[in-house]
Design an enzyme around this catalytic site. Structure first.
Site, mmCIF file in Angstrom:
data_model
loop_
_atom_site.group_PDB
_atom_site.id
_atom_site.type_symbol
_atom_site.label_atom_id
_atom_site.label_comp_id
_atom_site.label_asym_id
_atom_site.label_seq_id
_atom_site.Cartn_x
_atom_site.Cartn_y
_atom_site.Cartn_z
ATOM 1 N NE ARG A 5 -28.076 58.581 32.892
ATOM 2 C CZ ARG A 5 -29.294 58.140 33.181
ATOM 3 N NH1 ARG A 5 -29.517 56.849 33.247
ATOM 4 N NH2 ARG A 5 -30.288 58.982 33.410
ATOM 5 C CG LEU B 227 -43.449 52.687 36.722
ATOM 6 C CD1 LEU B 227 -42.461 53.558 35.970
ATOM 7 C CD2 LEU B 227 -44.778 53.398 36.862
ATOM 8 C CB ALA B 228 -43.064 46.479 34.308
ATOM 9 N N GLY B 229 -45.352 45.990 36.464
ATOM 10 C CA GLY B 229 -46.286 45.023 37.030
ATOM 11 C C GLY B 229 -47.655 45.614 37.313
ATOM 12 C CD GLU C 40 -33.925 47.944 36.302
ATOM 13 O OE1 GLU C 40 -34.714 48.735 36.868
ATOM 14 O OE2 GLU C 40 -32.726 47.849 36.613
ATOM 15 C CG LEU D 239 -39.494 56.158 34.633
ATOM 16 C CD1 LEU D 239 -39.800 57.567 35.112
ATOM 17 C CD2 LEU D 239 -39.711 55.165 35.761
ATOM 18 C CG HIS E 250 -28.989 54.466 37.770
ATOM 19 N ND1 HIS E 250 -29.731 54.840 38.859
ATOM 20 C CD2 HIS E 250 -29.618 54.970 36.689
ATOM 21 C CE1 HIS E 250 -30.762 55.560 38.436
ATOM 22 N NE2 HIS E 250 -30.720 55.628 37.135
HETATM 23 C C1 LIG Z 1 -32.690 56.286 41.771
HETATM 24 C C2 LIG Z 1 -33.249 55.897 40.445
HETATM 25 C C3 LIG Z 1 -33.726 56.868 39.573
HETATM 26 C C4 LIG Z 1 -34.251 56.517 38.329
HETATM 27 N N1 LIG Z 1 -34.708 57.499 37.517
HETATM 28 C C5 LIG Z 1 -35.239 57.163 36.320
HETATM 29 C C6 LIG Z 1 -35.746 58.171 35.462
HETATM 30 O O1 LIG Z 1 -35.708 59.350 35.782
HETATM 31 N N2 LIG Z 1 -36.284 57.805 34.297
HETATM 32 C C7 LIG Z 1 -36.361 56.499 33.922
HETATM 33 O O2 LIG Z 1 -36.894 56.227 32.863
HETATM 34 N N3 LIG Z 1 -35.893 55.516 34.724
HETATM 35 C C8 LIG Z 1 -35.322 55.808 35.908
HETATM 36 N N4 LIG Z 1 -34.840 54.823 36.718
HETATM 37 C C9 LIG Z 1 -35.010 53.416 36.342
HETATM 38 C C10 LIG Z 1 -36.432 52.942 36.631
HETATM 39 O O3 LIG Z 1 -36.904 53.505 37.817
HETATM 40 C C11 LIG Z 1 -36.575 51.432 36.789
HETATM 41 O O4 LIG Z 1 -35.884 50.792 35.804
HETATM 42 C C12 LIG Z 1 -38.019 50.999 36.683
HETATM 43 O O5 LIG Z 1 -38.793 51.715 37.574
HETATM 44 C C13 LIG Z 1 -38.206 49.524 36.917
HETATM 45 O O6 LIG Z 1 -39.589 49.234 37.001
HETATM 46 P P1 LIG Z 1 -40.124 47.753 37.102
HETATM 47 O O7 LIG Z 1 -41.591 47.819 37.169
HETATM 48 O O8 LIG Z 1 -39.537 46.931 36.043
HETATM 49 O O9 LIG Z 1 -39.534 47.158 38.455
HETATM 50 P P2 LIG Z 1 -39.620 47.658 39.973
HETATM 51 O O10 LIG Z 1 -40.232 48.986 40.104
HETATM 52 O O11 LIG Z 1 -38.290 47.408 40.548
HETATM 53 O O12 LIG Z 1 -40.655 46.660 40.624
HETATM 54 C C14 LIG Z 1 -40.343 45.355 40.970
HETATM 55 C C15 LIG Z 1 -41.540 44.746 41.632
HETATM 56 O O13 LIG Z 1 -41.350 43.355 41.734
HETATM 57 C C16 LIG Z 1 -41.599 42.915 43.039
HETATM 58 N N5 LIG Z 1 -40.755 41.759 43.248
HETATM 59 C C17 LIG Z 1 -39.448 41.602 42.947
HETATM 60 N N6 LIG Z 1 -39.051 40.360 43.252
HETATM 61 C C18 LIG Z 1 -40.123 39.722 43.764
HETATM 62 C C19 LIG Z 1 -40.344 38.421 44.272
HETATM 63 N N7 LIG Z 1 -39.388 37.507 44.288
HETATM 64 N N8 LIG Z 1 -41.582 38.111 44.737
HETATM 65 C C20 LIG Z 1 -42.582 39.034 44.717
HETATM 66 N N9 LIG Z 1 -42.421 40.265 44.228
HETATM 67 C C21 LIG Z 1 -41.209 40.611 43.770
HETATM 68 C C22 LIG Z 1 -41.309 44.084 43.911
HETATM 69 O O14 LIG Z 1 -42.037 43.984 45.104
HETATM 70 C C23 LIG Z 1 -41.792 45.230 43.040
HETATM 71 O O15 LIG Z 1 -43.185 45.390 43.233
HETATM 72 C C24 LIG Z 1 -34.293 55.158 37.950
HETATM 73 C C25 LIG Z 1 -33.816 54.186 38.822
HETATM 74 C C26 LIG Z 1 -33.268 54.547 40.050
HETATM 75 C C27 LIG Z 1 -32.681 53.490 40.922
#
Ligand SMILES: Cc1cc2nc3c(=O)[nH]c(=O)nc-3n(C[C@H](O)[C@H](O)[C@H](O)COP(=O)(O)OP(=O)(O)OC[C@H]3O[C@@H](n4cnc5c(N)ncnc54)[C@H](O)[C@@H]3O)c2cc1C
Ligand code: HEM
Ligand code: SF4
Ligand code: FES
Lengths: 248, 245, 645
Positions: free
Chosen positions: C340, C53-55, C435, C451, C411
């Site tokens: 939690r 989501l963030a990226g 995150e 999210l 989690h």
């Molecule tokens: C089972 C579960 C349920 C959840 N439910 C909820 C919810 O209901 N509500 C809520 O608000 N939050 C929820 N969360 C938390 C939330 O989903 C995450 O915190 C959030 O989606 C993180 O998003 P992000 O974009 O930061 O990272 P991520 O979605 O983890 O994306 C990381 C990205 O970085 C890339 N990446 C990582 N390292 C590298 C590297 N070295 N080189 C190249 N690419 C790399 C990956 O390929 C990926 O594209 C839940 C989490 C889990 C585990």
């Protein structure tokens, strides 16, 4: 439980592949299918062999990464279940199991059970979106959407892009995947302005990627872990017909 | 132990399928062409079948019907004009139908260059179609060719007298020529399967999502297939078994 | 505490946060930040690592603005980032329910939920932006749940008193991510974003003190290459997989953040870990990950364990008076709906005392018998049918007939790279979103807020703040021969060569599992001075053994999943140690960090605001990490002790 596995091994995209047999003695019924392969891989590494490469990530049935054809069936024998959610208790002691990659011209094998599904991304690039640049949106309540439409859009949007539909299709067609996106976006008011260009663009990209045509056999829907139905293909066809007639 | 599969997967499909250009050459465009031509052919088939039933009214009636076809539109139009328009239409429909089927089939084969090692029983809603459509089509092509030579041009029919349609039918299906009847019935089976899938499939292709009436459309397709098969089959069977002489 | 483990350095401050009334700060910052003229944006390159989501939201938005973006993820498609797995929902202060919600209330709840360990300015901005996120997603066609009137439905989530959570059945993360992914693909087609899937970032390139690029490995061919840009954004997600077993996707890792940390980026609050109480327990040694069961189950399920220790009877054979409904007993006001962390710890306590059920005694019952009797099976099925099916697929047990077994699991990680108000790390040109940064959740994240934060960062915050930095660009061109590039590539090459040449005999996973057990045991739900010290020793020993004995098969120039894992696990070792040090130094309990030494008489977490009201930002040090404190100031929400009695 004891298992005999026959797994497609292919060291690289250009290499010749073959089915290789392995035996596993002590598989827990509670293990998932991928955990069973983890156990095999731990052993292969210990023996100095190359472990079996396969795609996976969430192991919760939502990311769409896992992609194994198990005994000829994409995602294996259990309906509405991805490979990662399939558990060994669905098999019997002594079973022999064949494991192969998705097979389709548009999904070339990269290594062992890993295939290249980037063609799906190219289909989305060709129109599988609504143009809504950040910051331009009206209030979320500006346009109400009847619940039935929202629910139907959701059901189509549930597609995880795994490609099992293509793997199951005797024509290597990507219509179920494409239909799911066309149906999802076409069922929302926000998706209307681009409805015609979207379907024409996506269909052209689909064909260009080398996917085959649909003959409505329904193998895709039967294999789909998210139970996307054939009606999305009907919707796709109808949208296409209208768009193509208008474009002509 | 290991088993070799002959193939390796190239980065690109080995045989490049013919490149589609423009929406109507796309997989869906061709499928619509196939469906529309197919549906029109179905209408023709039903009319044709109904026409064949004139056999049971006897030689006079049947030949009068055949003559009627040739003189349709007279005296406004010259002899056989309408018939030829219909024939040309049919030829075009068949050409469109077969051409799109061939192009799509070639593309499908290219889209699945490697087969699975382990074969699964098909699970799809219209799974019989996988097995029946293509070989059925081949049987139909052969049949249509035979059928034209037999009952239209009479090349292989003992009765060369064109106005005597009744005679030609009785002659070709006569008991001692039973293999002709068998071939005819085989072709009908192929047609039946073709329509059972094809009619529903065409609706799905042309009309849009059919969630609500899929079961009904499939039932209609089955009914059409049965009516056509029975309606056609009863003529040669009656002749072969001596009910019509 | 013993000086061996760390040193204390200068305090650090967030110099970008504007002062003044909190509602005006974001507006003020947007106005004071410099802009980049649209014609110049084309000359500026930005690397975004991550398509979650963030990226994806950041890459798409920067592309729309006209920057040239290079976007990376290690999955085969951008759509598979871990965000796809989020189930429950996303918060927004829309107040569509007219139930008293407001930006201020969301702000207040988030600061309080974070146990007063987050920055007020950041959290307020998050609450302000939350409403725009929903508008944006609806415009993209995200199929949120709706009511019969056609308007959006909301639910109350994670014990919130207002209904502000928007959701799309149990697949909210999936639908939000697909919206962002589609926006991203649109930019790929438009030529503004170069998307590289199956590529892993393995090193950060810093030249003249600025983050200028990354070294990546093509996971299919093994080719190592360098991407140079004017700024680098890390949106690489959380590090919960340091525990081996967690609800995170298998690929989640800390490598991108950790490489940046080793190059000077501060890592903040690494010990803050959220442990979710309702996960499916481990079934055996083969277990590769844990699956979350939605928290909503606690609305109707009752949690209990047998009163007798080691009771092996079938749950149906255990009479009512031999069951301990411990949450209802200990927290009569909130019962099964306590937050939690409290629910998690309570489960651990009863299992440690020997009341646990299922394999290894690591599980408690979540029982729906009462709900089924009260509401009828069809009503329960309508509400939870999907979850029950999922439970049955995984465990083979039917939750309509036999209570579910649940156990807490790791989690979410609140800690991450330290960033200022602009989401810039302390390395100029290195931005961190989602995150991967530490910013908005303090010591504990509220349900449905991750999210929100990921999309807020990516769609609205970063695209506005990064321009202030980019206004100084384009920076001097770098090429492959620049010493910083050569050095970074050499580090990557050396690491890969090391793993492939090591004459070892143990698999990467066997080490990862062992590390995870240490972390779970000593740096999990409950931490003690003694345990943490022990853990640090164990981790150091295990790490030494890892480098001696790890075995990686195959070659560098191919798809090599063991090699990928080896690099990630190597970084987890170092992170694990820092987490323990952070946990050791923070002798208070707060949010997701519970120090057994700091609890009230009834076993509740006890904060120590006088000594610990700060962000712990750690600088990498060869011998020992250096602690920089960022003091937290509360002008609007007065810190209070939580109570759920
Ligand atoms: C089972 C579960 C349920 C959840 N439910 C909820 C919810 O209901 N509500 C809520 O608000 N939050 C929820 N969360 C938390 C939330 O989903 C995450 O915190 C959030 O989606 C993180 O998003 P992000 O974009 O930061 O990272 P991520 O979605 O983890 O994306 C990381 C990205 O970085 C890339 N990446 C990582 N390292 C590298 C590297 N070295 N080189 C190249 N690419 C790399 C990956 O390929 C990926 O594209 C839940 C989490 C889990 C585990
Ligand atoms: C004789 C009269 C025929 C009729 C009435 C007929 C009718 C139809 C119809 C309605 C369809 C469905 C179109 C769709 O998929 O949506 C169809 C499909 C098809 N037809 Fe025919 N057809 C006839 C003859 C033939 C012949 C002679 C061929 C030979 C090449 C043929 C080949 C096909 C093929 C290959 C398909 C697609 C099969 C599939 O779905 O797998 N048809 N036909
Ligand atoms: S339609 Fe179903 S089978 Fe096809 S990609 Fe989507 S989820 Fe997978
Ligand atoms: S691993 Fe994500 S769906 Fe199977």
């Amino acid at each position: 439980m004891k298992l005999k596995l026959r797994i497609w091994r292919q060291s690289s995209a250009d290499a010749k592949g073959r089915m290789v047999s392995y035996e596993l003695d002590d598989v827990s019924e509670d293990a998932s299918f991928l955990e069973m392969l983890d156990v095999l891989n731990e052993r292969l590494i210990a023996e100095g062999d190359d472990p079996v490469a396969f795609d996976h990530d969430c192991r919760e049935g939502i990311c769409g990464a896992c992609s194994l054809v198990i005994d000829g069936q994409p995602h294996g024998p259990q309906a509405a279940t991805t490979t990662c959610q399939l558990h060994m208790r669905k098999f019997k002691d002594g079973d022999s199991i064949d494991i192969e990659p998705w097979r389709a011209g548009a999904f070339p094998v990269i290594k062992d059970l890993v295939v290249d599904r980037s063609a799906f991304d190219r289909i989305i690039q060709a129109g599988g979106y609504i143009s809504a640049p950040t910051g331009t949106a009206p209030d979320a309540h500006a346009v109400p959407i009847p619940k039935q439409d929202a629910d139907a859009a959701f059901s189509a949007a549930a597609c995880i892009g795994c490609g099992a539909c293509v793997a199951a299709c005797p024509n290597g067609s990507g219509m179920l995947f494409m239909g799911a996106k066309v149906a999802h976006l076409g069922l929302t008011p926000q998706g209307q302005p681009e409805r015609a260009t979207r379907v024409l663009g996506m269909v052209a990209a689909h064909d260009e990627a080398g996917f085959g045509g649909c003959t409505n056999t329904g193998e895709c829907a039967a294999a789909c872990p998210k139970e996307i139905g054939l009606d999305v293909i009907g919707r796709l066809n109808a949208d296409f017909r209208k768009a193509a007639i208008r474009a002509a | 132990m290991s088993t070799d599969l002959q193939s390796r997967t190239a980065a690109r499909p080995a045989k490049r399928a013919p490149k589609p250009t423009g929406p109507w050459r796309s997989n869906i465009g061709l499928k619509i062409a196939m469906a529309v031509s197919g549906v029109l052919l179905v209408l023709f088939i039903i009319v044709h079948m109904a026409g064949n039933l004139h056999v049971f009214e006897g030689r006079e009636e049947m030949n009068a019907y055949a003559h009627g076809l040739r003189t349709l539109g007279e005296p406004l139009l010259p002899h056989e004009t309408v018939l030829w328009v219909l024939r040309v239409g049919l030829i075009v429909l068949a050409a469109v139908h077969i051409w799109s089927a061939v192009v799509l089939t070639r593309r499908s084969l290219a889209a699945r260059p490697v087969r699975y090692h382990s074969r699964k029983p098909a699970k799809g809603e219209s799974r019989h179609a996988v097995a029946t459509m293509r070989w059925g089509a081949a049987v139909l092509v052969l049949f249509v060719a035979w059928h034209l030579l037999d009952l239209t041009f009479r090349t292989v029919n003992p009765v060369k007298d064109v106005p005597d349609a009744y005679g030609a039918v009785v002659a070709t299906f006569s008991p001692e020529r039973w293999p002709v009847t068998v071939f005819y019935l085989l072709a009908l089976v192929a047609l039946g399967f073709h329509l059972r899938h094809g009619v529903w499939s065409a609706v799905q292709t042309i009309a849009g999502p059919d969630t609500k009436w899929r079961k009904r459309t499939q039932a209609v397709a089955l009914a059409v297939a049965l009516v056509v098969v029975v309606g056609f089959a009863i003529v040669p069977l009656s002749v072969t078994f001596g009910l019509v002489k | 505490m013993s000086i061996d483990y760390y040193r204390e350095g200068e305090p650090v401050a967030d110099t970008k946060a504007p002062a003044g009334p909190i509602e005006e700060r974001w507006e003020k910052r947007r106005f004071s930040g410099r802009l980049v003229n649209p014609a110049n944006r084309r000359k500026l390159r930005v690397i975004v690592v991550g398509t979650g989501l963030a990226g994806a939201s950041a890459a798409a938005t920067l592309g729309e603005l006209g920057y040239r973006v290079a976007n990376y993820c290690f999955q085969d498609s951008a759509r598979r980032a871990h965000s796809i797995a989020a189930q429950g929902g996303i918060n927004a202060a829309k107040n569509y329910r007219n139930d008293g919600d407001s930006v201020h209330r969301l702000f207040y709840d988030t600061v309080k939920g974070g146990d007063f360990r987050s920055r007020e300015s950041n959290v307020h901005r998050l609450a302000e932006v939350s409403t725009e996120i929903i508008d944006q997603c609806v415009a993209q066609g995200v199929p949120f749940a709706r009511e019969y009137g056609g308007l959006l439905d909301n639910r109350s989530f994670g014990g919130a008193q207002v209904s502000r959570t928007f959701y799309a059945r149990g697949q909210t993360g999936q639908q939000l991510l697909l919206g962002a992914y589609q926006a991203l693909q649109r930019q790929v087609a438009a030529g503004t974003v170069d998307l590289h899937t199956r590529h892993e970032m393995l090193e950060l390139v810093i030249a003249d003190g600025k983050a200028r690029g990354i070294v990546v490995r093509d996971l299919v061919t093994g080719e190592i290459s360098t991407e140079i840009a004017d700024a680098v954004v890390l949106a690489t997600g959380g590090y919960g997989n340091v525990f081996f077993l967690s609800t995170n996707a298998k690929g989640c890792n800390v490598t991108a953040s950790w490489r940046a940390h080793r190059k000077g980026a501060y890592f903040a609050n690494p010990c803050y870990t959220q442990i979710h109480p309702t996960c499916i327990p481990q079934s055996g040694d083969h277990q590769s990950k844990l699956t979350l069961m939605s928290e909503s189950l606690r609305n109707d399920g009752r949690v209990w364990v047998p009163k007798a220790k080691g009771d092996q009877r079938h749950p149906a054979d255990i009479p009512e008076d031999e069951r301990d409904y411990y949450l209802e007993r200990r927290y009569p006001a909130f019962g099964n709906l306590v937050p939690r962390d409290i629910a998690s710890r309570a489960a651990k306590v009863v299992c440690d005392e020997g009341h646990g059920v299922g394999p290894g005694g690591l599980g408690v019952y979540l029982d729906f018998a009462d709900a089924i009797a009260r509401l009828g099976k069809p009503a329960v099925e309508a509400k939870y049918g999907n979850l029950f099916d999922m439970y049955e697929r995984i465990t083979g047990e039917n939750p309509y007939e036999r209570p579910m077994r649940i156990y807490p699991a790791v989690h979410y990680t609140m800690g991450g790279l330290w960033v200022d108000y602009d989401l810039s790390s302390n390395i100029p040109g290195l931005f961190v979103t989602g995150e991967a940064n530490f910013s908005d959740h303090g010591a504990n994240r509220l349900g449905a807020s991750a999210l929100m934060q990921g999309l807020s960062d990516g769609y609205f915050v970063l695209p506005n703040t990064i321009s202030d930095y980019l206004a100084d660009g384009p920076f001097e061109a770098l090429d492959e021969t620049h010493e910083a590039v050569v050095a970074a590539r050499k580090e990557v090459d050396d690491r890969i060569a090391f793993f492939l040449n090591n004459d070892g005999d143990r698999t990467v996973d066997s080490f990862h599992r062992e590390l995870g057990k240490i972390m779970w045991e000593y740096c999990g739900m409950e931490r003690t001075d003694e345990g943490l010290r022990k853990a640090i020793g164990l981790i150091r020993d295990l790490k030494a053994e890892f480098y001696k004995r790890v075995k990686v098969t195959g070659k560098a120039e191919e798809l090599n999943q063991q090699l990928e894992k080896a690099g990630r696990v190597a970084d987890f070792f170092e992170l694990g140690e820092l987490m323990c040090i952070d946990a050791l130094h923070r002798t208070e309990s707060c949010g997701g960090h519970f120090r057994a030494e700091s609890q009230t008489e009834d076993g509740e977490a006890k904060r120590d605001d006088d000594r610990f009201s700060y962000v712990a930002a750690w600088e990498y040090g060869e011998d020992a990490p250096v602690l920089h404190k960022e003091a937290l100031v509360f002008e609007y929400v007065k810190p209070t002790q939580r109570s759920y009695k």
